[in-house]
Design a protein around this motif. Sequence first.
Motif, mmCIF file in Angstrom:
data_model
loop_
_atom_site.group_PDB
_atom_site.id
_atom_site.type_symbol
_atom_site.label_atom_id
_atom_site.label_comp_id
_atom_site.label_asym_id
_atom_site.label_seq_id
_atom_site.Cartn_x
_atom_site.Cartn_y
_atom_site.Cartn_z
ATOM 1 N N LEU A 86 0.830 -1.206 0.000
ATOM 2 C CA LEU A 86 0.000 0.000 0.000
ATOM 3 C C LEU A 86 0.865 1.256 0.000
ATOM 4 O O LEU A 86 0.542 2.236 -0.694
ATOM 5 N N SER A 87 1.965 1.241 0.734
ATOM 6 C CA SER A 87 2.842 2.412 0.754
ATOM 7 C C SER A 87 3.450 2.663 -0.622
ATOM 8 O O SER A 87 3.598 3.813 -1.044
ATOM 9 N N GLY A 88 3.774 1.591 -1.351
ATOM 10 C CA GLY A 88 4.308 1.751 -2.703
ATOM 11 C C GLY A 88 3.297 2.359 -3.651
ATOM 12 O O GLY A 88 3.628 3.218 -4.476
ATOM 13 N N ILE A 89 2.042 1.920 -3.537
ATOM 14 C CA ILE A 89 0.979 2.485 -4.379
ATOM 15 C C ILE A 89 0.780 3.958 -4.056
ATOM 16 O O ILE A 89 0.678 4.805 -4.954
ATOM 17 N N MET A 90 0.710 4.282 -2.759
ATOM 18 C CA MET A 90 0.493 5.678 -2.360
ATOM 19 C C MET A 90 1.643 6.567 -2.797
ATOM 20 O O MET A 90 1.433 7.722 -3.199
ATOM 21 N N LEU A 91 2.867 6.042 -2.751
ATOM 22 C CA LEU A 91 4.024 6.832 -3.160
ATOM 23 C C LEU A 91 3.987 7.146 -4.646
ATOM 24 O O LEU A 91 4.171 8.294 -5.064
ATOM 25 N N ASP A 92 3.730 6.132 -5.466
ATOM 26 C CA ASP A 92 3.744 6.326 -6.921
ATOM 27 C C ASP A 92 2.552 7.146 -7.412
ATOM 28 O O ASP A 92 2.627 7.767 -8.480
ATOM 29 N N THR A 93 1.450 7.135 -6.682
ATOM 30 C CA THR A 93 0.256 7.867 -7.115
ATOM 31 C C THR A 93 0.088 9.200 -6.398
ATOM 32 O O THR A 93 -0.912 9.880 -6.609
ATOM 33 N N LYS A 94 1.064 9.567 -5.554
ATOM 34 C CA LYS A 94 0.950 10.790 -4.750
ATOM 35 C C LYS A 94 -0.382 10.779 -4.001
ATOM 36 O O LYS A 94 -1.201 11.674 -4.120
ATOM 37 N N ASP A 95 -0.555 9.743 -3.199
ATOM 38 C CA ASP A 95 -1.772 9.575 -2.391
ATOM 39 C C ASP A 95 -3.025 9.540 -3.269
ATOM 40 O O ASP A 95 -4.024 10.215 -3.007
ATOM 41 N N PHE A 96 -2.954 8.743 -4.348
ATOM 42 C CA PHE A 96 -4.085 8.471 -5.235
ATOM 43 C C PHE A 96 -4.548 9.700 -6.024
ATOM 44 O O PHE A 96 -5.727 9.825 -6.352
ATOM 45 N N THR A 97 -3.613 10.593 -6.357
ATOM 46 C CA THR A 97 -3.980 11.778 -7.136
ATOM 47 C C THR A 97 -3.484 11.735 -8.570
ATOM 48 O O THR A 97 -3.973 12.496 -9.411
ATOM 49 N N VAL A 98 -2.493 10.873 -8.895
ATOM 50 C CA VAL A 98 -2.006 10.767 -10.267
ATOM 51 C C VAL A 98 -1.924 9.298 -10.664
ATOM 52 O O VAL A 98 -1.746 8.423 -9.819
ATOM 53 N N ARG A 99 -2.070 9.036 -11.938
ATOM 54 C CA ARG A 99 -1.964 7.679 -12.493
ATOM 55 C C ARG A 99 -2.821 6.676 -11.710
ATOM 56 O O ARG A 99 -2.408 5.548 -11.433
ATOM 57 N N THR A 100 -4.010 7.102 -11.325
ATOM 58 C CA THR A 100 -4.872 6.264 -10.500
ATOM 59 C C THR A 100 -6.097 5.826 -11.289
ATOM 60 O O THR A 100 -6.786 6.649 -11.882
ATOM 61 N N GLY A 101 -6.345 4.522 -11.306
ATOM 62 C CA GLY A 101 -7.515 3.996 -11.994
ATOM 63 C C GLY A 101 -8.308 3.062 -11.099
ATOM 64 O O GLY A 101 -8.011 2.893 -9.905
ATOM 65 N N GLU A 102 -9.304 2.452 -11.683
ATOM 66 C CA GLU A 102 -10.164 1.539 -10.928
ATOM 67 C C GLU A 102 -9.356 0.393 -10.317
ATOM 68 O O GLU A 102 -9.572 0.003 -9.163
ATOM 69 N N ARG A 103 -8.395 -0.124 -11.080
ATOM 70 C CA ARG A 103 -7.568 -1.228 -10.573
ATOM 71 C C ARG A 103 -6.747 -0.802 -9.355
ATOM 72 O O ARG A 103 -6.495 -1.608 -8.454
ATOM 73 N N THR A 104 -6.355 0.476 -9.339
ATOM 74 C CA THR A 104 -5.556 0.972 -8.220
ATOM 75 C C THR A 104 -6.361 0.916 -6.924
ATOM 76 O O THR A 104 -5.867 0.447 -5.888
ATOM 77 N N PHE A 105 -7.607 1.383 -6.982
ATOM 78 C CA PHE A 105 -8.440 1.380 -5.781
ATOM 79 C C PHE A 105 -8.829 -0.045 -5.380
ATOM 80 O O PHE A 105 -8.947 -0.348 -4.193
ATOM 81 N N GLU A 106 -9.027 -0.914 -6.362
ATOM 82 C CA GLU A 106 -9.328 -2.307 -6.036
ATOM 83 C C GLU A 106 -8.149 -2.963 -5.325
ATOM 84 O O GLU A 106 -8.332 -3.732 -4.368
ATOM 85 N N ALA A 107 -6.929 -2.656 -5.781
ATOM 86 C CA ALA A 107 -5.741 -3.199 -5.127
ATOM 87 C C ALA A 107 -5.625 -2.672 -3.704
ATOM 88 O O ALA A 107 -5.317 -3.422 -2.762
ATOM 89 N N ALA A 108 -5.867 -1.364 -3.532
ATOM 90 C CA ALA A 108 -5.784 -0.770 -2.196
ATOM 91 C C ALA A 108 -6.833 -1.371 -1.265
ATOM 92 O O ALA A 108 -6.551 -1.630 -0.080
ATOM 93 N N ALA A 109 -8.031 -1.615 -1.783
ATOM 94 C CA ALA A 109 -9.086 -2.211 -0.961
ATOM 95 C C ALA A 109 -8.709 -3.624 -0.526
ATOM 96 O O ALA A 109 -8.949 -4.028 0.619
ATOM 97 N N PHE A 110 -8.099 -4.374 -1.430
ATOM 98 C CA PHE A 110 -7.653 -5.731 -1.088
ATOM 99 C C PHE A 110 -6.608 -5.680 0.023
ATOM 100 O O PHE A 110 -6.653 -6.480 0.971
ATOM 101 N N LEU A 111 -5.692 -4.737 -0.062
ATOM 102 C CA LEU A 111 -4.650 -4.622 0.958
ATOM 103 C C LEU A 111 -5.240 -4.197 2.300
ATOM 104 O O LEU A 111 -4.803 -4.668 3.356
ATOM 105 N N ARG A 112 -6.229 -3.319 2.270
ATOM 106 C CA ARG A 112 -6.893 -2.924 3.514
ATOM 107 C C ARG A 112 -7.577 -4.127 4.157
ATOM 108 O O ARG A 112 -7.522 -4.301 5.374
#
Length: 249
Positions: A86-112
């Motif tokens: 999750l920290s890697g996703i948040m880092l690369d997306t600047k806290d889900f503000t860039v390069r973020t799609g539906e798959r990104t949120f699905e991955a984050a939800a799975f990790l949560r």
Amino acid sequence: MAADSRSLVVVVDTNRPEQVQAQELLESCNRVAVIDHHRRAAAYITNATMSFHEPYASSACELMTELLEELVEQPDILRVEAEAMLSGIMLDTKDFTVRTGERTFEAAAFLRRNGADVVRVRKLFRDRLEDYRARAEAIQKAEIYHGAFAISVCPSEGLESPTVVGAQAANELLDIVGIKASFILTQMGDTIYFSARSIDEINVQIIMERLGGGGHRTIAGAQLKGVTIDEAREKLKDLITDMMEKGEI
């Protein structure tokens, strides 16, 4: 146990053989798996047995999360592993503000669901005072070039990870009105590291590729050796001017 031709080497977050940490290890093994979200470079790993290459993914951690979801039983995923992803996703997306799609949120939800705690992840990104001061100095001394390009140098003395601090400064410079792209130069030893960032109008990837680097449209980098920090800055400015005159950016 030493690696041999039967060993499996997993390469993550790059598809370029010259960027792996142990190129001799890559060359000695016949079984190679590549998991990457960067655009394929001119020189890429050609002998991959398995290639999970998705340039439209937000991050390598997003791809790794999808693999975990398919291949690993949920009780076997440790909380620390989920939080690392999750920290890697948040880092690369600047806290889900860039390069973020539906798959990104699905991955984050799975990790949560697997125990990742956002508060603990946020604590991973807290700064040391020395890092904060260096980043502030880089921002304060930024030069605005052609009215839209912020260029600055990040000091490296006393920092544990100067290039990380430089990348953070490049991100923050994008918050200034009128800035279309930002470039931070950091010197470590005989190498000058470039961190390039943009929001949407400028493709910093093609700029960094001209300097031997690469990355994504909005996040890219490069390295130069055998030049001073001032020479590297001038080389970048000349490149920007030349590409603007040719209509390439």
